[in-house]
Design a protein around this motif. Structure first.
Motif, PDB file in Angstrom:
ATOM      1  N   GLY A   1      35.364  43.685  11.762  1.00 22.91           N
ATOM      2  CA  GLY A   1      35.292  44.934  11.962  1.00 22.91           C
ATOM      3  C   GLY A   1      33.906  45.508  12.469  1.00 22.91           C
ATOM      4  N   SER A   2      32.858  45.213  11.837  1.00 24.21           N
ATOM      5  CA  SER A   2      31.605  45.996  11.861  1.00 24.21           C
ATOM      6  C   SER A   2      30.961  45.355  13.310  1.00 24.21           C
ATOM      7  CB  SER A   2      30.637  45.492  10.662  1.00 24.21           C
ATOM      8  OG  SER A   2      30.490  44.300  10.790  1.00 24.21           O
ATOM      9  N   LEU A   3      31.189  44.151  13.759  1.00 22.28           N
ATOM     10  CA  LEU A   3      30.914  43.660  14.839  1.00 22.28           C
ATOM     11  C   LEU A   3      31.655  44.383  16.085  1.00 22.28           C
ATOM     12  CD1 LEU A   3      28.646  41.703  15.657  1.00 22.28           C
ATOM     13  CD2 LEU A   3      29.405  41.627  13.205  1.00 22.28           C
ATOM     14  N   VAL A   4      33.125  44.714  15.707  1.00 20.02           N
ATOM     15  CA  VAL A   4      33.743  45.447  16.648  1.00 20.02           C
ATOM     16  C   VAL A   4      33.134  46.809  17.220  1.00 20.02           C
ATOM     17  CG1 VAL A   4      36.051  46.544  17.502  1.00 20.02           C
ATOM     18  CG2 VAL A   4      35.929  44.290  16.208  1.00 20.02           C
ATOM     19  N   VAL A   5      32.724  47.446  15.922  1.00 23.11           N
ATOM     20  CA  VAL A   5      32.128  48.773  16.011  1.00 23.11           C
ATOM     21  C   VAL A   5      30.939  48.727  16.904  1.00 23.11           C
ATOM     22  CG1 VAL A   5      31.015  50.532  14.445  1.00 23.11           C
ATOM     23  CG2 VAL A   5      33.201  49.649  13.924  1.00 23.11           C
ATOM     24  N   GLN A   6      29.966  47.697  16.636  1.00 22.75           N
ATOM     25  CA  GLN A   6      28.715  47.922  17.198  1.00 22.75           C
ATOM     26  C   GLN A   6      28.770  47.379  18.598  1.00 22.75           C
ATOM     27  OE1 GLN A   6      25.582  45.268  14.833  1.00 22.75           O
ATOM     28  NE2 GLN A   6      27.370  44.882  13.479  1.00 22.75           N
ATOM     29  N   ALA A   7      29.654  46.564  18.945  1.00 23.79           N
ATOM     30  CA  ALA A   7      30.082  45.943  20.476  1.00 23.79           C
ATOM     31  C   ALA A   7      30.501  47.213  21.385  1.00 23.79           C
ATOM     32  CB  ALA A   7      30.735  44.661  20.425  1.00 23.79           C
ATOM     33  N   ALA A   8      31.433  47.860  20.579  1.00 22.70           N
ATOM     34  CA  ALA A   8      32.306  48.886  21.236  1.00 22.70           C
ATOM     35  C   ALA A   8      31.256  50.119  21.733  1.00 22.70           C
ATOM     36  CB  ALA A   8      33.174  49.630  20.574  1.00 22.70           C
ATOM     37  N   LEU A   9      30.454  50.416  20.529  1.00 28.51           N
ATOM     38  CA  LEU A   9      29.384  51.457  20.679  1.00 28.51           C
ATOM     39  C   LEU A   9      28.332  51.067  21.806  1.00 28.51           C
ATOM     40  CD1 LEU A   9      28.633  52.239  17.062  1.00 28.51           C
ATOM     41  CD2 LEU A   9      29.754  54.030  18.803  1.00 28.51           C
ATOM     42  N   GLY A  10      28.065  49.728  21.891  1.00 26.69           N
ATOM     43  CA  GLY A  10      27.120  49.196  23.058  1.00 26.69           C
ATOM     44  C   GLY A  10      27.947  49.206  24.181  1.00 26.69           C
ATOM     45  N   ARG A  11      29.068  49.366  24.469  1.00 28.54           N
ATOM     46  CA  ARG A  11      29.809  49.479  25.661  1.00 28.54           C
ATOM     47  C   ARG A  11      29.877  50.968  26.295  1.00 28.54           C
ATOM     48  NH1 ARG A  11      34.330  45.224  26.804  1.00 28.54           N
ATOM     49  NH2 ARG A  11      33.359  43.409  25.869  1.00 28.54           N
ATOM     50  N   GLY A  12      29.443  51.754  25.107  1.00 28.75           N
ATOM     51  CA  GLY A  12      29.324  53.174  25.513  1.00 28.75           C
ATOM     52  C   GLY A  12      30.530  54.153  25.131  1.00 28.75           C
ATOM     53  N   ALA A  13      31.427  53.332  24.262  1.00 25.10           N
ATOM     54  CA  ALA A  13      32.698  54.024  23.454  1.00 25.10           C
ATOM     55  C   ALA A  13      32.329  54.819  22.557  1.00 25.10           C
ATOM     56  CB  ALA A  13      33.768  52.994  23.377  1.00 25.10           C
ATOM     57  N   ARG A  14      33.249  55.658  22.179  1.00 21.17           N
ATOM     58  CA  ARG A  14      33.215  56.436  20.910  1.00 21.17           C
ATOM     59  C   ARG A  14      34.052  55.580  19.849  1.00 21.17           C
ATOM     60  NH1 ARG A  14      36.640  61.982  19.706  1.00 21.17           N
ATOM     61  NH2 ARG A  14      35.780  62.340  17.640  1.00 21.17           N
ATOM     62  N   VAL A  15      33.564  55.585  18.689  1.00 22.61           N
ATOM     63  CA  VAL A  15      34.385  54.728  17.731  1.00 22.61           C
ATOM     64  C   VAL A  15      34.676  55.611  16.437  1.00 22.61           C
ATOM     65  CG1 VAL A  15      34.411  52.614  16.221  1.00 22.61           C
ATOM     66  CG2 VAL A  15      33.167  52.654  18.528  1.00 22.61           C
ATOM     67  N   ILE A  16      36.080  55.572  16.032  1.00 23.98           N
ATOM     68  CA  ILE A  16      36.576  56.001  15.025  1.00 23.98           C
ATOM     69  C   ILE A  16      36.688  54.777  14.085  1.00 23.98           C
ATOM     70  CG2 ILE A  16      38.184  57.493  13.614  1.00 23.98           C
ATOM     71  CD1 ILE A  16      38.192  58.947  16.231  1.00 23.98           C
ATOM     72  N   GLY A  17      36.352  54.613  12.613  1.00 23.16           N
ATOM     73  CA  GLY A  17      36.591  53.647  11.791  1.00 23.16           C
ATOM     74  C   GLY A  17      37.207  53.771  10.497  1.00 23.16           C
ATOM     75  N   THR A  18      38.083  53.217  10.174  1.00 21.05           N
ATOM     76  CA  THR A  18      38.794  52.963   8.888  1.00 21.05           C
ATOM     77  C   THR A  18      37.913  52.388   7.929  1.00 21.05           C
ATOM     78  OG1 THR A  18      40.450  51.456   9.161  1.00 21.05           O
ATOM     79  CG2 THR A  18      40.982  53.463  10.019  1.00 21.05           C
ATOM     80  N   ALA A  19      37.735  52.920   6.664  1.00 21.78           N
ATOM     81  CA  ALA A  19      36.958  52.066   5.791  1.00 21.78           C
ATOM     82  C   ALA A  19      37.232  52.770   4.219  1.00 21.78           C
ATOM     83  CB  ALA A  19      35.509  51.949   6.161  1.00 21.78           C
TER      84      ALA A  19
END
Length: 313
Positions: free
Chosen positions: A158-176
């Motif tokens: 999940g933490s890699l999904v977050v970083q990579a999605a942000l790197g693509r210019g997406a906005r990320v909402i994450g559950t934790a």
């Protein structure tokens, strides 16, 4: 000789033992690696748990699929994705069997250069989670301007999904869990607590809707909220809820999927370069000596610190 962790039966971590094995010299195309650290992943214990069958011909089962170390010997023509491999090279090895060991014989194609900016522990625990994260985002077609919901955003994948999605210019909402919210904010994500009311909490943050969802936990809550908030089911991707994916008509990745394996393999050098440049990081939660591989698996199955577990021979 080398010490190797194996599962001698199907069951819980109590079946994991350390044994001595003879290591052959590398044949053509192979390399022998002195292991400095081995990544620990949930699939390692799931394989001997019986979750994927209990064929006793697979026993004793060598454990571990990723590691980092130093090349000790090289067979004729051994070449990796980055080119010829030499004795003394510091490397990452991935997609192998038996990485829980002091020394490992591996095909050259599984060996990549280790960036000097990564510690042994970071390098050993990076590629499996980074490759999985990349796979999910490719299948979900995540791009600049998207709003992406990531379930299990503080976990290894999940933490890699977050970083990579942000790197693509997406906005990320994450559950934790709340104790991991600051870590998600540090990446640039917007954290929410999972549990009752999750759909409403995400909806309050994204009143215009969610474009894609990545599920790294496999719970019914994660699937149900994703189905409720994402209109295009092809943009909901799970790495764990395989039954729900088939039932409800959305994609899953991994689990023996050949297309997933090819996507991840093709991305290895790009992902290592991103780690080298600090664009992707994997926090190391805890290290264990090789002798305590079973303890690492016990802790991994329960509530554990954020980040990867790593074995050190």
């Amino acid at each position: 000789m080398t010490r190797v962790a194996v599962a001698t039966a199907f069951g819980g971590p109590e079946v994991v033992e350390i044994v001595d094995e003879v290591v052959a010299q590398p044949a053509a195309g192979q390399v022998l690696i002195e292991i400095r650290a081995s990544g620990v992943n949930p699939i390692d214990w799931k394989l001997y748990s019986g979750a994927f069958g209990s064929d006793e011909s697979t026993l004793p089962m060598r454990l571990g699929s990723e590691a980092a170390g130093v090349v000790e010997a090289v067979g004729a023509g051994a070449t990796g994705p980055a080119g010829p491999i030499s004795v003394g090279d510091e490397v990452i090895v991935t997609g192998v069997t038996g990485a829980y060991a002091e020394r490992l014989l591996a095909p050259g194609d599984a060996v990549l250069p280790k960036p000097s900016s990564l510690s042994w522990e970071e390098a050993a625990g990076f590629l499996l989670v980074a490759g999985t994260a990349y796979d999910t985002l490719e299948v979900a077609s995540v791009a600049e301007g998207d709003t992406v919901l990531v379930h299990g955003a503080a976990g290894g994948v999940g933490s890699l999904v977050v970083q990579a999605a942000l790197g693509r210019g997406a906005r990320v909402i994450g559950t934790a869990r709340p104790e991991n919210h600051d870590a998600l904010r540090a990446y640039g994500a917007e954290p929410v607590e999972y549990g009752d009311g999750l759909r409403e909490r995400v909806g309050a943050l994204a009143p215009d809707g969610v474009d894609a969802a990545i599920d790294t936990v496999g719970t019914d809550e994660a699937v149900d909220v994703s189905l409720a908030l994402v209109s295009d089911r092809s943009r909901i991707v799970t790495i764990a809820a395989f039954g729900r994916a088939e039932q409800d008509g959305f994609p899953s990745v991994g689990g023996g999927n050949a297309e997933s394996a090819e996507r991840r393999k093709a991305a290895r050098l790009t992902l290592v370069a991103a780690a080298r440049d600090g664009e992707l990081t994997v926090p190391v939660a805890k290290t264990f000596p090789l002798d305590r591989a079973a303890d690492a698996h016990r802790e991994l199955q329960g509530r554990h610190p954020r980040g990867k577990f790593v074995l050190v021979p």
